[in-house]
Design an enzyme around this catalytic site. Structure first.
Site: not given
Ligand SMILES: NC(=O)c1ccc[n+]([C@@H]2O[C@H](COP(=O)([O-])OP(=O)(O)OC[C@H]3O[C@@H](n4cnc5c(N)ncnc54)[C@H](O)[C@@H]3O)[C@@H](O)[C@H]2O)c1
Length: 250
Positions: A152, A159
């Site tokens: 990720y 994020k």
């Protein structure tokens, strides 16, 4: 129908698998009038297949201040004040979503931050004069912000920035009666997630960790988003609400 008569802007429908589409359906079910923004012509074609004739479709590329300004100018001219906004927008180059984090390029890092985190501020600035008291802003995040999820990588870092942005923005917007929150959704097969190297394993692993072995749906995420944009959530400010069927617990 707790969104009856409310006008909500939905950013980020790419197709019928998009989390933004789950939000749109849930908000329609609660009586909302929707205004969609799309990134480019390709997305407009997909969106046009899903939207209803009365829905407004407006181009907004969040990498461009001019595009954002034009989009919210058009929204103001066409519908006047609005009651809420869903920011379901993120992007990273595919090569940054796998391998070593030490190989993330300066450009790739900046691009992911720009589209996936900074854009919330840019959009909120343009929307601020239009948002009525009692409105809500909701963005979409993932638990890769607080844990090191394999592959990720740059998006997890973006994020983390987005979640912090939610808190700072919420503190500011609370003064004008607008509540800002994030939803940390479980892994769902969408266009965006398919850019993550080994995403099928990520989704399989995530689904297997839910209580019933079935992954969360865009409809479930949408229902929470509908609540969070509404005045019912006026007391929820600067929070990250997990809608992942408990995956983050284990
Ligand atoms: N799918 C998941 O597992 C998951 C989990 C948690 C959070 N999220 C987040 O949900 C949000 C929506 O993603 P999704 O999974 O529904 O995928 P998606 O691909 O359907 O949606 C991503 C959207 O971002 C838009 N976008 C990208 N660059 C843009 C730009 N420059 N200007 C305007 N729009 C732009 C795309 O057009 C697309 O509509 C993203 O923030 C994503 O990170 C997804």
């Amino acid at each position: 129908m707790f969104l009856e008569g409310k006008k909500i802007v939905i950013m980020g429908v790419a197709n019928n698998k998009s989390i933004a589409w789950g939000c749109a359906k849930a908000m329609k079910d609660q009586g909302a009038t929707l205004i969609y923004t799309y990134q480019n012509e390709r997305m407009e074609k997909q969106l046009a297949k899903l939207a209803e004739p009365e829905d407004l479709l407006i181009e907004c590329d969040v990498t461009s201040d001019e595009s954002i300004r034009r989009a919210f100018g058009t929204i103001e001219a066409r519908v006047g004040k609005i009651d809420g906004l869903v920011h379901a927008v993120a992007y990273s180059k595919k090569e940054e979503l796998g391998g070593n984090v030490t190989d993330i390029s300066r450009d790739g890092y900046a691009l992911a931050q720009d589209i996936s985190a900074y854009s919330l501020l840019a959009v909120a600035k343009a929307a601020k004069p239009l948002l009525k008291k009692g409105s809500g802003i909701v963005t979409l995040t993932y638990m890769g912000s607080v844990r090191a999820i394999p592959n990720y990588n740059v998006m997890g870092i973006a994020k983390a920035a987005l979640e912090s942005t939610v808190r700072y923005l919420a503190a500011e917007m609370a003064h004008v009666g607008v509540h800002v929150n994030g939803i940390s959704a479980g892994a769902i097969k969408t266009l965006a997630v398919s850019g993550v190297s080994g995403y099928k394993d990520l989704i399989k692993e995530s689904d297997s960790r839910t209580a019933d072995g079935v992954g969360v749906t865009i409809e479930e995420v949408g229902q929470t988003a509908a609540f969070l944009v509404s005045p019912l959530a006026s007391g929820v400010i600067g929070d990250i609400v997990y809608v992942d069927k408990g995956v983050h617990l284990t």
